[in-house]
Design a protein around this motif. Sequence first.
Motif: not given
Length: 193
Positions: A110-116, A127-133
Amino acid sequence: MKKKFIKKIYIAFSKLIIPLFYDKKYLKGRHFDNNIKGWYWCWRNLFMQKIIGYNRTCPFPVSFRNEIGQWKNIKFDIDDLNNFQHYGVYFQSWHCDITIGKGTYIAPNVGLITENHDINNLDQHNEPEPIKIGKSCWIGMNAVILPGVCLGDNTIVGAGAVVTRSFPEGNCVVGGVPAKKIKSLETINDNND
């Protein structure tokens, strides 16, 4: 009787040695309290993590087959340490938080990607953005969660899905490329009414 004795010796020896390499606050919970599994993870990962250097700075056991950007930016419940023992999980948390709710399971690859990368200049990043699961989610094998995604409690992400937008309402199954809501789930409490 002999197995119980050996288990007690193994745990006692582990409690003596393992805290020399890992932070004690991560050496408790369901995988450590009267359980051999957490101690096994520590011993299994010790050489590759602390000596060879894969994810060396992480104060908790992590499989060398995973990639942890910045461990300080990953928020998780200690009872969910199992999510760091698979293979191929990419926690891209260099500049932004990844929050994983209690009871969530993350499958391998699995990839959890905060910035592209910026599509106009691949040498730059957006700009990075948070991930919330949320709590009690299940992220299927080979899924990718992209920057800024929020998944509500009880969300199941199908294998191979690419989640480009949030599903904050939770209680659903999402899948596909890009991921779409496939169906709603009834919660256990709803079934008892």
